[in-house]
Every structure is written in C-alpha cells, then in structure tokens.
Scaffold this motif. Sequence first.
Motif, PDB file in Angstrom:
ATOM      1  N   GLY A 255       0.782  -1.233   0.000  1.00 34.87           N
ATOM      2  CA  GLY A 255       0.000   0.000   0.000  1.00 34.87           C
ATOM      3  C   GLY A 255       0.808   1.274   0.000  1.00 34.87           C
ATOM      4  N   ASN A 256       2.082   1.215  -0.409  1.00 29.89           N
ATOM      5  CA  ASN A 256       2.889   2.429  -0.413  1.00 29.89           C
ATOM      6  C   ASN A 256       3.093   3.012  -1.812  1.00 29.89           C
ATOM      7  OD1 ASN A 256       4.644   0.538  -1.439  1.00 29.89           O
ATOM      8  ND2 ASN A 256       6.043   0.574   0.312  1.00 29.89           N
ATOM      9  N   SER A 257       2.441   2.407  -2.818  1.00 34.27           N
ATOM     10  CA  SER A 257       2.478   2.924  -4.186  1.00 34.27           C
ATOM     11  C   SER A 257       1.359   2.241  -4.960  1.00 34.27           C
ATOM     12  CB  SER A 257       3.821   2.632  -4.852  1.00 34.27           C
ATOM     13  OG  SER A 257       3.969   1.250  -5.081  1.00 34.27           O
ATOM     14  N   ALA A 258       1.101   2.719  -6.160  1.00 35.70           N
ATOM     15  CA  ALA A 258       0.059   2.096  -6.981  1.00 35.70           C
ATOM     16  C   ALA A 258       0.400   0.636  -7.271  1.00 35.70           C
ATOM     17  CB  ALA A 258      -0.112   2.875  -8.278  1.00 35.70           C
ATOM     18  N   ALA A 259       1.679   0.358  -7.511  1.00 38.78           N
ATOM     19  CA  ALA A 259       2.092  -0.994  -7.865  1.00 38.78           C
ATOM     20  C   ALA A 259       1.959  -1.979  -6.712  1.00 38.78           C
ATOM     21  CB  ALA A 259       3.531  -0.984  -8.365  1.00 38.78           C
ATOM     22  N   THR A 260       1.957  -1.499  -5.476  1.00 35.63           N
ATOM     23  CA  THR A 260       1.887  -2.394  -4.317  1.00 35.63           C
ATOM     24  C   THR A 260       0.576  -2.265  -3.564  1.00 35.63           C
ATOM     25  OG1 THR A 260       2.926  -0.779  -2.842  1.00 35.63           O
ATOM     26  CG2 THR A 260       4.383  -2.272  -4.039  1.00 35.63           C
ATOM     27  N   SER A 261      -0.452  -1.706  -4.217  1.00 32.84           N
ATOM     28  CA  SER A 261      -1.731  -1.457  -3.551  1.00 32.84           C
ATOM     29  C   SER A 261      -2.860  -2.272  -4.164  1.00 32.84           C
ATOM     30  CB  SER A 261      -2.096   0.031  -3.632  1.00 32.84           C
ATOM     31  OG  SER A 261      -1.182   0.813  -2.900  1.00 32.84           O
TER      32      SER A 261
END
Length: 558
Positions: A255-261
Amino acid sequence: MKKIIIIILSIAFIPILNSCSDFDKLSESPNDVNEVDPNFLLTTSTYNFANTYSEFGYWGSRIPSLLQYYQVGDGYKSEELNALYWTPGQSSPWASIYSNLVDIQAMSDLSVEQGNVFTEAVALVYQAGLIDLVSKIYGDVPFSETNQLEEGVVFPKYDQQKEIYETLLVNLKKAKNMIEGIPGSQVPVLDGYDLLYDGDKDKWVKFVNSLRIRMCLLLNNKRNELSIDLDAEFQDAAQNVFTSSDDNAVLDYLGNSAATSFRGGQFRSSELTYARRMGLGFLNSLRDQNDPRLYRWLRPVEKKWDKDVESATTIQYTDPLGQTFPVEVLPYPSGYDDLDTSLYVGLPVGSQASWTAYNAGPQATSVEPKTTPFNSRLSEIYFENANPYIGMDIITYSEVEFILAEAAEIGAFGVSDAEGHYKKAIQASMDEWGIFGDYVGGFDFNEFYSQENIDLSQATNKHERIMTQKYISMFFRPEPWFDWRRTGYPNLIPPYDGAQPAIPIRYHYDSPTPPDPQYVDKYNEAVERLEKSEFVQVPSNDDTRSRMWLLQGTNLPY
C-alpha cells in the motif's frame, strides 16, 4: 497472512555484442547488465502470477458479479455487471496472462542456462498456474507453441484442453520432484527474493501439491478421457498439502504505491466506496446462518427503517467484531410494504438500471447517485491500499480442505472423512478473516457449526452443502465460478434482466489481432471444438454459453 515486502524489479536486457575489436571493448559500459540472475525474475513473476490470479476474483473481472457476490449500485456498467450482457473483449485477461508468461519463460530459460533448479521448477509451476487459468476461462488456448518467435512461430496453435491438462499435471509433478530433490530444508534463493515462502522448501512442495489436487478435482468429470492416472496424481500430491493457514500461498499488499496497492485503494482507484453493494441472495445466505464473516465484509446501512420508532434518531451500532458505526433510524413510512428494515441490506440480482433508489422509500428522489444510505456498502477493507485481510490469494488451506471434503463426499481419489475436512475448511476460513481473534466475547465455532443449515450430517444433499459453504468461504475469489460450472452448485439463479436465461460458462476469445489468415484459421479451429449449449443464440460457437472440453458430456452446469 504473513507480511511480505514485495520487490518489483524492471529488468532491462542489454544485448551482448560479440566482437573482438578494441572499439567494442572501449564501448562496453561497466554498468551494463550482461548477466541476469533468475532470482530477479522470480520476484516479478511471483507478483505477476499472484496478482493476475487474484485480480480475476476482484472487480478487475466480471466474475464477482456473475457469482452474485456484488451488484453495482448505479447505472455504470449495470448491463454488463448486473445483468451479464457480455460482449467480446470486455474485461478480458488474455493479454495480461500471456504477457506474464513471457517473463516466466525468460526465467525458465535463464534458470536452465545457469543450472538453477529451484527457479526452473518455479517457472514450471507459474506457467502451469497461468495456463490453467486462461484455459479455464476460454477453453482451448495457445500453449505448446507460445514464446517461440525465434523458432519462427508467429501465430501459435490453440492446444486442445485435454492435452493441455495432461501436460500441466506432468509439469507440476516434475516441479515438485525437482524441489524435493534440492538438499536441505531451504531452497537456494537470494535473501528477500522468494516472496511466497522465503526459501522454505517444504512449504513450496505443499504449495505445488495443493495446486495439483485442485487440478485433479477440476478434471474428475473427464477422467475417462485422460491418458494420465488421475487417482495416482491426486494421491501422490495429497500426501503433502497445506496443513494450516500458515501455508497459504498469499501475497499481502504493502500500500505504499500504486504498484503495491489493492485495486480498490486510493492509489489505484478514484472511485469511492459507494458503487458496489453485496448481492441480496449472498447477504441473505450469510444472515440465515448467523455468519460472522458478514461483519468483516459489509458495513451496516447508514439509514435504517424501523417500525418501532416515531421520530428519527441516531444510534451507535457495534457489530459482533467490535466495530462501531453511526446509524440513523427512521420511522417506517406509510404507504410502503416492501422496505427492508434490517441493519444489513443487499441489492437484488440482475437489474440493467440504477439501484440508487433501492430501499429508499419516500426519500428516493433525494438520494444522490451511488451514495444511497439505505443499503449496505462493502467494508472499508475493500477500499484501502492495504490491510491484513485483503491479499493476492493463489490457494489457501481452507480451499485445500474443501477440495478434500468434496473428494471424500463424491467418493473420489480414495479420500475419506468428508465432514472432518469440511469442518476444518470452514474453521480455516473463519481464521483467515480474523473471526476467532476479534469476535466480542469469543466465537463459539461448535455452536455455529451445529446449525441445521451448516452441519454436514444434517444435509439432504451433502455435496451441495460442501460446495455452497466453499462458495461462501471463497468470497471474491475466482474458483467458485469454476466449481459451479463443474458441479452446478450452488444453485445460482440467472439475473432477471439477463441477456439470456443462463449464466455464462466461459469468456469470448479475444479476436485475432492482427487478423492474419494463419491466426484466424487457428482461432477458427479452436472455436469449432466448442460445443453450443441450448442457450446459444448466435451462429458462432464462440459464445459465453458454449461448452469447452472440460464441460462437454457432463450436462453441467446446465
């Protein structure tokens, strides 16, 4: 679910120039990446595989609405999602799956070249998982001739499903044997690059075997057409499958960037929490069995009709998981006899039109689009970038126990104790959703299980009960669609505004692009091998109600 740091690497492959000239030597940059370790591709491929599989169960596809887990609350895509008016190309995962397979092939090639047995085995597993998914979605698909441009194969053939699955089972067993043959308890992997199991060899073996028994059960109705011993495959795998939720093949979002959310979080979506609402039938199933997972998945209404109050008042409602919500309680209006007075209200299944006024009574004209407070919104966990309960699920212990329960109940693969596995499966699902830890006053599972509509021993049709509880437990996951197709359970009722009086059993193929005659011919061959059901109303076999090989001759699901 364990918290895993997801590393997303973008690797640039720099061509190696074979030259002996001094100029070429001087032109070589010391920063160029000429030797790529397959561990780098392992992280990317793991993320892509987990994300692709799990996204097909969330609203990146049409499956959650098909399974009637949710309905859209406004008019946007209501025909497509609520009433299942599907046309070719809508929400198709074809391109993303085959794109991911390119990376997996690169990992496999590098692994073979460098003698990395572990990543070579993982490449076989991920390839099997994605080919399994794409074949279950469409039918016959390209497989044996994919990623062979260097060999001159521009337009790969569509392999027949029977041959695909026979090969996948062989490859999965081969991968299992390769991993088992690695000395020690840890597989050789760079620290932090194994996102699933951090190098734990036994967990990897359990993961592969769990995928194998899932695949064997999928093929059970077609066992007589296979040239492979399905019983032997299942029994070999079942000796070492998941035994607890600690084994789950799940990646958490950071949840710390678009790629990891997560798809519904603010990094990846501008949409608020109002558009999607739980399907009424699914909600009623939860409510009828006093299921505490309802409170994890759903919020109460913001405005509730009540026949016992004379004036509007706001209460603070605390649900059994200790979550508190303000609810405005309103006097039940005269002239209405069909308003739902429950704290949790879902949407009926199948409307082409907007549901924004549903259950609003005399306040319908004042309700803003999407924000109607008279039916429940999905829980906030589905609109956060990350939280402990939403992950990229590939396969879990709960599903494995349901597989064993079903196999035992239908007398397949020599499995016994259907009720024991069934009970463990539901318990594991409750555990995955944090019910035992958060239920106020403690959750009495035995009391829950003893209900007439839960207890397997009290079921008239035990197979149907197992599949219905599996469907509930696997909320927002794709496997219940494949289960429903091969068993007919649960009894999903077609949407009343539906395009046809039958629920789709496959996706349309993507149209051949470019429309080269060779590609079109191979596509047409695959289409001809599909079998029209009685609900197909178009000339082509490429219809959402046509049967692929997996379903041909089974009379299922219709």
